[in-house]
Write a protein that holds these residues in place. Structure first.
Motif, short mmCIF file in Angstrom:
data_model
loop_
_atom_site.label_atom_id
_atom_site.label_comp_id
_atom_site.label_asym_id
_atom_site.label_seq_id
_atom_site.Cartn_x
_atom_site.Cartn_y
_atom_site.Cartn_z
N GLU A 129 0.84 -1.09 -0.13
CA GLU A 129 -0.09 0.03 -0.03
C GLU A 129 0.97 1.33 -0.09
O GLU A 129 0.49 2.31 -0.70
CB GLU A 129 -0.95 -0.05 1.22
CG GLU A 129 -2.20 -0.80 1.03
CD GLU A 129 -2.96 -0.91 2.26
OE1 GLU A 129 -4.02 -2.12 2.06
OE2 GLU A 129 -3.03 -0.05 3.04
N ASP A 147 1.87 1.77 -3.21
CA ASP A 147 0.89 2.33 -4.56
C ASP A 147 0.96 3.83 -4.07
O ASP A 147 0.88 4.47 -5.26
CB ASP A 147 -0.33 1.52 -3.96
CG ASP A 147 -0.66 0.40 -4.30
OD1 ASP A 147 -0.07 -0.29 -5.26
OD2 ASP A 147 -1.50 -0.53 -3.23
N LEU A 148 1.09 4.31 -2.76
CA LEU A 148 0.91 5.59 -2.60
C LEU A 148 2.14 6.28 -3.38
O LEU A 148 1.87 7.51 -3.80
CB LEU A 148 0.93 5.93 -1.11
CG LEU A 148 -0.37 5.59 -0.57
CD1 LEU A 148 -0.27 5.66 0.96
CD2 LEU A 148 -1.64 6.28 -1.00
N CYS A 155 3.80 5.45 -5.99
CA CYS A 155 3.72 5.16 -7.47
C CYS A 155 2.40 6.19 -7.96
O CYS A 155 2.87 7.03 -8.95
CB CYS A 155 2.97 3.88 -7.98
SG CYS A 155 4.29 2.67 -7.81
N VAL A 156 1.48 6.52 -6.93
CA VAL A 156 0.59 7.59 -7.23
C VAL A 156 0.97 8.82 -7.18
O VAL A 156 0.81 9.77 -8.11
CB VAL A 156 -0.71 7.74 -6.29
CG1 VAL A 156 -1.53 8.93 -6.24
CG2 VAL A 156 -1.54 6.32 -6.44
N VAL A 161 -7.38 12.59 -6.96
CA VAL A 161 -6.21 11.80 -7.32
C VAL A 161 -6.96 10.58 -7.94
O VAL A 161 -6.23 10.35 -8.90
CB VAL A 161 -5.49 11.43 -6.07
CG1 VAL A 161 -4.72 10.44 -6.41
CG2 VAL A 161 -4.65 12.72 -5.69
N LEU A 219 -5.62 9.55 -11.61
CA LEU A 219 -5.20 8.09 -12.08
C LEU A 219 -6.29 7.41 -12.87
O LEU A 219 -5.81 6.76 -13.97
CB LEU A 219 -5.45 7.26 -10.80
CG LEU A 219 -4.50 7.63 -9.69
CD1 LEU A 219 -4.77 6.70 -8.57
CD2 LEU A 219 -3.16 7.36 -9.98
N GLN A 247 -4.65 -1.58 -8.59
CA GLN A 247 -4.27 -1.64 -7.28
C GLN A 247 -4.09 -0.29 -6.57
O GLN A 247 -4.37 0.04 -5.36
CB GLN A 247 -3.02 -2.55 -7.10
CG GLN A 247 -3.25 -4.00 -7.08
CD GLN A 247 -2.01 -4.77 -7.72
OE1 GLN A 247 -1.11 -4.31 -8.22
NE2 GLN A 247 -2.06 -6.01 -7.05
N GLN A 248 -3.45 0.57 -7.42
CA GLN A 248 -3.22 2.01 -6.89
C GLN A 248 -4.63 2.62 -6.61
O GLN A 248 -4.74 3.27 -5.73
CB GLN A 248 -2.41 2.75 -7.86
CG GLN A 248 -0.98 2.35 -8.09
CD GLN A 248 -0.43 2.46 -9.38
OE1 GLN A 248 -0.71 3.09 -10.21
NE2 GLN A 248 0.70 1.89 -9.62
N THR A 300 -6.26 1.31 -3.37
CA THR A 300 -5.63 1.62 -2.24
C THR A 300 -5.97 2.98 -1.84
O THR A 300 -6.41 3.43 -0.71
CB THR A 300 -4.01 1.67 -2.34
OG1 THR A 300 -3.46 0.23 -2.34
CG2 THR A 300 -3.43 2.37 -1.30
N VAL A 301 -6.13 3.84 -2.90
CA VAL A 301 -6.40 5.45 -2.57
C VAL A 301 -8.06 5.38 -2.17
O VAL A 301 -8.50 6.13 -1.40
CB VAL A 301 -6.19 6.36 -3.84
CG1 VAL A 301 -6.78 7.87 -3.63
CG2 VAL A 301 -4.65 6.22 -4.21
#
Lengths: 506, 506
Positions: free
Chosen positions: A10, A13-14, A16-17, B17, B21, B39-40, B43-44
């Motif tokens: 996780e 993931d953040l 990458c965001v 965000v 994405l 997955q991103q 997660t967000v």
């Protein structure tokens, strides 16, 4: 997956965001979006930081450290959380705010050639960076703490020794080159429409192995590579219609970075070993220097080689038949390797580039140590450029204000460019030894064996090993400038037909 | 800012965000990135949901509800948290997983014209949507709970009455139109290179007031508008080189959505009143129907009007001189307003479009209610299309499988397209009353007064008012189909030179 791996995934993931938001801001976002984008970035950063500092993550990491399969990742995570806990939240916030204001001030100061308006911002950034160094802790020099953020294990002491050796080599080599006739370079500044530049450069990137089902090439003001896991690794370049090398070698440089990221082992996807946790940056490469070694390897060791242009120059001529009608392969190869002291770091040739870096590193060490006042910086810069390269900038915009790094608080990152040059030659020499048929392959444009070798030795491991460990595993020794010096001496001796005595210098 | 506003701002950041994405995934992302991007997003989403359900947010909202300035926002936030708390986390997770699998299955089934392979996914999605309706709660019909997610206040009962009225108007009007000669439309299918389509459409979008310093236009498989605060509002379109109306009216449609978002009051930036909290979607518009009313208003009431083409057709001819050499303004205006029953909803004219919607709404209500089995759906669809439009799809790909909505679990969203048509005419009629000189302005291509009027009446308020409140404030009454029916009757009577008796029908 264990709780440690879930939580790490996780966090990745953040990170990458954050990279997606950054890529978009630098390539697609309309100007009006910048303020709210900054808030979006700040919110996601704060969440990532909070998750990293969550006691539950530390507990999970401590348990994972007991397992053989997760020991390295857990240790790295714990190292990052411990370091981050030493940084007061106030300092993190002030660094972010100051960075934002200082970068704006720098951009305006550069446009207006007005160092004085930037000086207070720079002074604040230096103070905060020094505070950061103190918070992180160090043995000999506060600069070491900052250096460690980009190149774990490197110290000012070892850097000093390395730079002494490079200077002792580069300065006399540059001097003798300057006595030789220069190749013609006129044709590099003819008009090359961007579309042809893009097609040719991207073709080479693909030939090197850049996978466009997991990547894309865009234009941006400053070229960069950025990834959102190995499955989406993007590069950018900047087209200058009247200077062919900019986009061409820029693309090959970023392709080197991209090959690293695209070839990190799939098992490391969303793991600690594909995350710079302390830097809150999703990246698969072991360090800034290691990453740079791969961009330099593909850009310089391959892309500027005689072998490369023997094969590819005819294709380039197909794209630009008129512009290159009166140019031979030899002339082109010599032109893209011309050595000429110049004002701007990012346009420098391989030899003078390191001199630009050493200048910046000496100055930033003095700034962090408190041995140099910000107000004296422009004069010191200009004196140093004169003594190192025999040039005086006509203004600060083309002098001390040319780089964004200090406004962004990136003290300690400049050395990694030269470290990258040195490591590139070490890895390349090891590849030559390991692949006896390498030259023949490169003559045919077969880059697969080299890429696979580098994947096995470097890329697949992500951040599993330190840069030192990677070097030792591949080359049997740590950081060593000899292969790099031998490469430069050999290359320029041939290109500039230097006397034999000098050839033996390295 | 208060704690409530701070927390709401961070939630809005996260929703923005998610939109970044999503935009990237649909316009830029290489195919290899889809799994890690999912997955991103997950997660967000999970973080946004957790922040919304954080008891501290509820407490802060309860305090903010006591303050006049934050009462509405706090009440909306509390409404969203209460509704979200009724949805079991298991159901949220299963909906997300099923949606992902069902959309993939739908895309494959559509390609292969194989409804049977999609049926189990659809069945699962219906069951989960019914569960969702039960969790949210309703008075008369489970469909009402789903409808409320898109159009607060709308019920199946009021929808039934509305649709009866529309049907009683549309069906005879269509019948009489079908007895009249059709205009020529051949020239719409000549070859129109995308670049010219883009330049012309974007020029009109800018003339309408779309601000490119806070927006951009891209190409995507399915056109959409999406925003990351009012400062960055992006639209996409799809170019078909042999069908001019697609990208042209698609762009004007999305421009209408974008004008709404770009003109939400700056004070609402990052607030609850620019966030669909329950839908976890950053949007400034009051509801799906209200949003659609603005896309339809700019696309149809303005973009398909005689006045518009009197002014703009010569410019279009400048872009496509050969393709439009033998076409008059009158012919062009008639061609882009041709009424012709067709298989595909998104290609339908204004009159038959509502019939497509009513068909889908009746079927999805029956599916949710359990009155229609999934296995019978293709037959029922085809029978209904035959009775409503006199057509039979040659295959399910062009029939029951044409829309993505059901695979995405968007039961309850189809009605908002027709609601949008109805509201568009109500708002437009109010604008005509409020701006006596409107026609003259439109003749000159001056769209500023209309845009300012709509901003004052609708856009600036974001989600402050319900759709009903917005209608009452602007028009003095709630949802009312009369202005829409009068518009359609008047328009087609003129275009098709209908007998006077029919003109009076409305």
């Amino acid at each position: 997956m264990s709780e440690f791996q879930d939580r790490a995934a996780e966090i990745n993931d953040l990170l990458c965001v954050l990279n997606v938001l950054t890529w978009d801001a630098r390539t697609q976002m309309p100007s009006g979006g910048s303020a709210t984008r900054a808030q979006q970035l700040a919110t996601v950063s704060a969440i990532a930081r909070a998750r990293l500092l969550d006691p539950a993550f530390e507990q999970a990491a401590l348990r994972a450290q007991q397992q053989e399969t997760t020991r390295r990742a857990a240790s790295q995570a714990l190292g990052a959380t411990r370091a981050m806990k030493r940084i007061p939240e106030r300092l993190t916030r002030e660094l972010a705010l100051t960075k934002s204001a200082a970068q704006d001030a720098w951009a305006r100061a550069k446009d207006a050639n007005d160092f004085a308006s930037f000086a207070p911002h720079l002074q604040r950034m230096i103070s905060l960076s020094r505070e950061l160094a103190d918070a992180l802790g160090y043995q000999d020099h506060p600069y070491d703490a900052l250096l460690g953020l980009y190149e774990p294990g490197l110290t000012s002491r070892s850097l000093h020794t390395l730079f002494e050796g490079l200077r002792a080599h580069h300065v006399p080599l540059l001097k003798v080159i300057r006595t030789r006739p220069q190749p013609r370079t006129d044709f590099l500044r003819r008009c090359y429409p961007s579309e042809g530049q893009r097609t040719f450069s991207l073709g080479v990137a693909q030939a090197f192995g850049y996978d466009l089902t997991r990547g894309r090439l865009d234009a941006s003001a400053h070229p960069f590579e950025i990834s959102f896991t190995r499955q989406d690794v993007r590069i950018t370049t900047r087209y200058r219609e009247h200077f062919l090398p900019a986009a061409l070698f820029g693309t090959l440089h970023e392709t080197g970075h991209a090959l690293y990221e695209q070839n990190v082992s799939p098992e490391l996807t969303r793991s600690v070993l594909a995350s710079d946790l302390l830097g809150l940056y999703a990246v698969g490469g072991a360090s800034y220097g290691t990453h740079e070694s791969q961009s330099r390897l593909w850009e310089n060791r391959i892309g500027r080689s005689r072998t490369f242009w023997e094969l590819h120059f005819p294709h380039l001529q197909d794209h630009f038949p008129e512009q290159l009608a009166d140019v031979t392969t030899t002339e082109f190869h010599r032109a893209v390797n011309v050595v000429e002291p110049s004002l701007i770091r990012v346009e420098a040739d391989e030899l003078t580039y390191d001199l630009h870096i050493m200048l910046r590193v000496d100055l930033e060490m003095a700034l962090i140590q408190g041995d140099l006042d910000v107000q004296d910086l422009p004069d010191v810069w200009n004196e140093r450029l004169q003594s190192d390269l025999g040039l005086t900038p006509p203004d600060d915009a083309r002098g001390v204000l040319q780089d964004i790094h200090w406004s962004a608080g990136l003290f300690g990152s400049f050395p990694t460019y030269t470290i990258g040059n040195v490591m590139a030659s070490q890895f390349y020499e090891a590849a030559q030894r390991a692949i006896p048929e390498l030259n023949g392959q490169l003559e045919r444009g077969d880059y697969g064996t080299l890429r696979t070798y580098l994947t096995t030795q470097v890329y697949q491991h992500g951040r599993t090993f330190t840069p030192h460990e990677l070097l030792v595993r591949s080359t049997g020794r740590g950081l060593d400038p000899q292969p790099y010096l031998a490469y430069l001496t050999g290359k320029y001796s041939e290109l500039y037909d230097l006397p034999t005595a000098h050839r033996e210098h390295a």
